[in-house]
Design a protein around this motif. Structure first.
Motif, PDB file in Angstrom:
ATOM      1  N   GLY A 192       5.140  -6.928  11.165  1.00 24.05           N
ATOM      2  CA  GLY A 192       3.802  -7.480  11.343  1.00 24.05           C
ATOM      3  C   GLY A 192       2.702  -6.505  10.959  1.00 24.05           C
ATOM      4  N   LEU A 193       2.861  -5.241  11.366  1.00 22.52           N
ATOM      5  CA  LEU A 193       1.848  -4.241  11.035  1.00 22.52           C
ATOM      6  C   LEU A 193       1.808  -3.969   9.530  1.00 22.52           C
ATOM      7  N   SER A 194       2.988  -3.936   8.909  1.00 20.02           N
ATOM      8  CA  SER A 194       3.013  -3.737   7.453  1.00 20.02           C
ATOM      9  C   SER A 194       2.332  -4.888   6.734  1.00 20.02           C
ATOM     10  N   GLY A 195       2.586  -6.122   7.218  1.00 20.95           N
ATOM     11  CA  GLY A 195       1.926  -7.279   6.625  1.00 20.95           C
ATOM     12  C   GLY A 195       0.423  -7.248   6.788  1.00 20.95           C
ATOM     13  N   ARG A 196      -0.046  -6.566   7.821  1.00 18.50           N
ATOM     14  CA  ARG A 196      -1.489  -6.443   8.028  1.00 18.50           C
ATOM     15  C   ARG A 196      -2.100  -5.361   7.129  1.00 18.50           C
ATOM     16  N   VAL A 197      -1.391  -4.253   6.964  1.00 12.75           N
ATOM     17  CA  VAL A 197      -1.961  -3.118   6.248  1.00 12.75           C
ATOM     18  C   VAL A 197      -1.843  -3.278   4.730  1.00 12.75           C
ATOM     19  N   SER A 198      -0.713  -3.804   4.236  1.00 18.27           N
ATOM     20  CA  SER A 198      -0.470  -3.849   2.790  1.00 18.27           C
ATOM     21  C   SER A 198      -1.564  -4.561   2.005  1.00 18.27           C
ATOM     22  N   PRO A 199      -2.021  -5.764   2.416  1.00 17.24           N
ATOM     23  CA  PRO A 199      -3.101  -6.405   1.648  1.00 17.24           C
ATOM     24  C   PRO A 199      -4.382  -5.579   1.637  1.00 17.24           C
ATOM     25  N   ARG A 200      -4.626  -4.854   2.719  1.00 16.78           N
ATOM     26  CA  ARG A 200      -5.833  -4.023   2.765  1.00 16.78           C
ATOM     27  C   ARG A 200      -5.712  -2.843   1.793  1.00 16.78           C
ATOM     28  N   ILE A 201      -4.505  -2.291   1.687  1.00 17.11           N
ATOM     29  CA  ILE A 201      -4.288  -1.215   0.711  1.00 17.11           C
ATOM     30  C   ILE A 201      -4.540  -1.741  -0.704  1.00 17.11           C
ATOM     31  N   THR A 202      -4.012  -2.930  -0.993  1.00 22.12           N
ATOM     32  CA  THR A 202      -4.199  -3.524  -2.322  1.00 22.12           C
ATOM     33  C   THR A 202      -5.670  -3.713  -2.627  1.00 22.12           C
ATOM     34  N   ARG A 203      -6.399  -4.238  -1.656  1.00 22.32           N
ATOM     35  CA  ARG A 203      -7.835  -4.482  -1.872  1.00 22.32           C
ATOM     36  C   ARG A 203      -8.579  -3.178  -2.121  1.00 22.32           C
ATOM     37  N   GLU A 204      -8.304  -2.162  -1.296  1.00 19.28           N
ATOM     38  CA  GLU A 204      -8.997  -0.888  -1.475  1.00 19.28           C
ATOM     39  C   GLU A 204      -8.621  -0.234  -2.801  1.00 19.28           C
ATOM     40  N   ALA A 205      -7.354  -0.352  -3.191  1.00 16.82           N
ATOM     41  CA  ALA A 205      -6.917   0.245  -4.458  1.00 16.82           C
ATOM     42  C   ALA A 205      -7.602  -0.429  -5.637  1.00 16.82           C
ATOM     43  N   GLU A 206      -7.695  -1.753  -5.610  1.00 11.31           N
ATOM     44  CA  GLU A 206      -8.345  -2.474  -6.708  1.00 11.31           C
ATOM     45  C   GLU A 206      -9.831  -2.155  -6.774  1.00 11.31           C
TER      46      GLU A 206
END
Length: 673
Positions: A158-172
């Motif tokens: 659950g925590l990974s599912g929360r953090v991963s999209p945020r990493i993608t957004r910040e990286a883009e």
């Protein structure tokens, strides 16, 4: 030059180049069709194909240096980098994720110790009831540990599912910001385009980066817990476990290296595929793709490039399969060694049956952890190679990050140009500008005319600070443009380029582009009234709120002239809001005479307080200017008022004017009687 001609002739007709007499002698019989086909294939092999390569590309060297030891040295750095991205995206969730991973390892170790206690209680003589009573605490600990590990596993997902999209957004967002922070000249360099693509691929790995790093952490924790338990049972078990897993680790790293090298060595072909695909499906060329019947020709080129990628991929797959097979054989031999050693320890009495049972579970847990560490580590290492491209681009914007001065300019009263030279990349191109000098003063309108390729658009880009001088000097009120703050300079520039943007925004937003004033709509409407854009907006279904994006989001579409009116209105809005340079490159090319007349009169009314530069191929329109500059092949060849230049009996201005006035057609057909 002669050498190039010979090579070209040889490529076009190899037989003629090798034996001219035979090619010209009519007595020789015609070539068979299969020989002609062979020659055509030979010619294709020697054609110049689209290639995207650049100096300084270190990815192939990085892939060649991949090894198990290099991977193990670099894994901690990559895990820290992944956690750093996660920490920047969501600190709370990242901290909880690390805590859950650590607790999962602790409970895994407790479960193994509880296994030993359970087996010790069960594997002795006596009534079963007494055994179960003795084993109850260990069984309870084992059950609780398993349950808590399951709960922690759910929390980690659950925590990974929360953090991963945020990493993608910040990286883009970081990648886009870095791209926008590059000098415009970067887009003229093939290296920059390829570095952007490589960085974009690196950015696309970030969704899997955290999960892979998390798997590495989980495998490491599991391995450490199991190895600790095994060490307490017998010290031989740990080195045997590591020895048995070496083939798996070496095989995983080598297969990752093989696949990455295959990707790197086909970068040129992959880049060509992107270009061909874009040209075939882009809306701006869709009509010509159909009317010129381009698809069979370009798709044949696409297939040739794709065939090279497929061939490289097939070779990599075969080689990786061979390596994996050898690694599997080595791993099998290592497993046999481990279990043989365990049987020897039990048979020789060095460990009892309970410890052997625990060792069995521990070995399985440790082997799973070690294999996960090696496999996920190799995957993370491979991601790290792509990620290096991403972070390198962020640091330097492809080597073209904007680094200028800090002087924030006011509206310039005088722009001086001295001995300006500018050349675009490419060995076969002449300089676009060669020794240009001029002075521009506030309040005057200067028209720049010349034939196509004379350097007009390049000059305007340099005057507006989009390019910096390669040689020569441009100053705003005595300050070199290199010392000016880039954003401060651009805030004083309003432009209408030849290829103006058609923003997928509302009608009003297409004028102000987020640069709002206190009376934004009043200013927008005044700018639109000067170009006739207000008349077009009045016919739209929702007026100024209408979305101009037909074909994408169901918005309205404008004609070419409608979009050009919007572009000119945008520039007039900016120059009223912040006077400075008003630069218009063919601003009326798609307009009817009425709209053209309106815009030219608007330029005259707005002239005070700013420098206005007008590029036009319509010589009559240059009459609105106070001064006319005539350019040819990157140089200024004439300067004067419209009347002065028109009165001269010779010169390029007079030649272009006469050609424009001459509307007679040679060899006109006579009137039928």
């Amino acid at each position: 030059m002669s050498e190039q001609i010979v090579r070209s002739e040889k490529a076009e007709n190899p037989e003629k180049a090798e034996n001219p007499d035979k090619a010209e002698n009519p007595e020789h019989p015609a070539q068979p069709e299969d020989e002609k086909e062979h020659e055509r294939e030979h010619e294709k092999e020697h054609e110049e194909e689209l290639r995207l390569r650049y100096p300084g590309d270190r990815r192939a060297a990085a892939a060649a240096s991949m090894s198990a030891s290099a991977m193990m040295r670099r894994l901690p750095h990559l895990v820290r980098r992944a956690l750093g991205l996660a920490w920047a995206a969501d600190r709370t969730s990242t901290a909880l994720l690390l805590v859950c991973q650590a607790l999962a390892g602790v409970f895994g170790a407790l479960a193994l110790y509880a296994t030993t206690g359970t087996l010790n209680a069960l594997l002795v003589a006596g009534p079963v009831t007494d055994h179960l009573r003795t084993a109850a605490p260990s069984l309870a600990l084992l059950t609780a540990s398993a349950a808590l590990r399951a709960v922690l596993g759910i929390a980690v997902v659950g925590l990974s599912g929360r953090v991963s999209p945020r990493i993608t957004r910040e990286a883009e967002l970081a990648l886009i910001a870095a791209g926008c922070a590059a000098e415009l000249e970067a887009y003229d360099e093939p290296a920059y385009n390829e570095q952007w693509e490589a960085a974009d691929r690196g950015s696309s790995t970030t969704p899997d980066l955290l999960s892979t790093a998390q798997d590495v952490i989980a495998s490491t924790v599991s391995l450490a817990a199991a190895a600790g338990v095994l060490a307490t049972l017998h010290p031989w078990l740990v080195p045997l476990l590591l020895l048995g897993s070496v083939p798996t680790g070496v095989g995983a790293v080598r297969t990752a290296r093989i696949h990455y090298l295959a990707a790197v060595t086909t970068n040129e072909e992959r880049g060509a595929l992107r270009v061909y695909r874009w040209f075939l499906i882009d809306k701006t060329r869709a009509d010509q793709v159909r009317s010129d019947q381009v698809p069979p020709f370009l798709m044949a080129k696409y297939r040739r490039a794709e065939a090279k990628i497929v061939a490289a991929s097939d070779r990599a797959t075969r080689e990786a399969t061979r390596v994996s097979l050898l690694a599997a054989l080595g791993t099998g031999a290592g497993s046999a060694l481990i279990w043989g050693a365990l049987l020897y320890l039990v048979a020789s009495g060095r460990i009892d049956l309970a410890a052997a049972g625990t060792a069995t579970f521990g070995l399985r847990t440790a082997a799973t952890g070690l294999h996960g560490l090696v496999g996920n580590g190799a995957r993370l290492y491979r991601m790290g190679l792509y990620l290096d491209d991403y972070f390198t681009f962020l640091d330097e914007a492809g080597g073209h990050r904007i680094r200028r001065g800090s002087v924030v300019p006011a509206a310039p009263q005088c722009v001086e140009v001295r001995d300006l030279v500018h050349a675009y990349p490419g060995e076969q191109q002449e300089p676009a500008l060669a020794g240009v000098s001029m002075s521009l003063r506030a309040g005057e309108i200067v028209a720049v005319i010349g034939q196509n390729g004379s350097g007009k658009s390049t000059l305007l880009k340099l005057l507006s600070g989009l390019y910096l001088p390669q040689s020569g000097r441009i100053t705003w009120d005595g300050v070199p443009v290199e010392e000016l703050d880039a954003d401060g300079m651009w805030s004083r520039v309003a432009r209408v380029p030849q290829e103006f943007a058609r923003w997928p925004l509302g009608a009003a937003e297409n004028v102000h582009l987020g640069h709002l004033t206190d009376q934004v709509m009043a200013d927008v409407e005044r700018a639109a009234a000067r170009t006739g854009f207000d008349e077009i907006v009045a016919r739209l279904r929702s007026g100024w709120r209408t979305l101009l994006a037909q074909g994408w989001w169901g918005g309205a579409e404008l004609s070419g002239g409608g979009w050009q009116r919007a572009a000119v209105a945008r520039a007039l809005y900016r120059t009223v809001r912040s006077p400075g340079l008003l630069i218009l490159d063919e601003p009326t090319s798609d307009l009817d005479p009425r709209a053209e007349h309106r815009i030219l009169h608007a330029l005259r009314s707005l002239a005070p307080g700013r420098i206005t530069l007008l590029v036009t191929h319509n010589i009559a329109n240059a009459a609105v200017a106070d001064r006319v500059i005539v350019m040819d092949r990157g140089r200024i060849v004439q300067t004067g008022t419209w009347a002065e230049l028109a009165a001269r009996p010779d010169g390029l201005f007079r030649e272009l004017l006469d050609l424009q006035r001459d509307r007679g057609l040679p060899a006109q057909r006579g009137t039928a009687h």
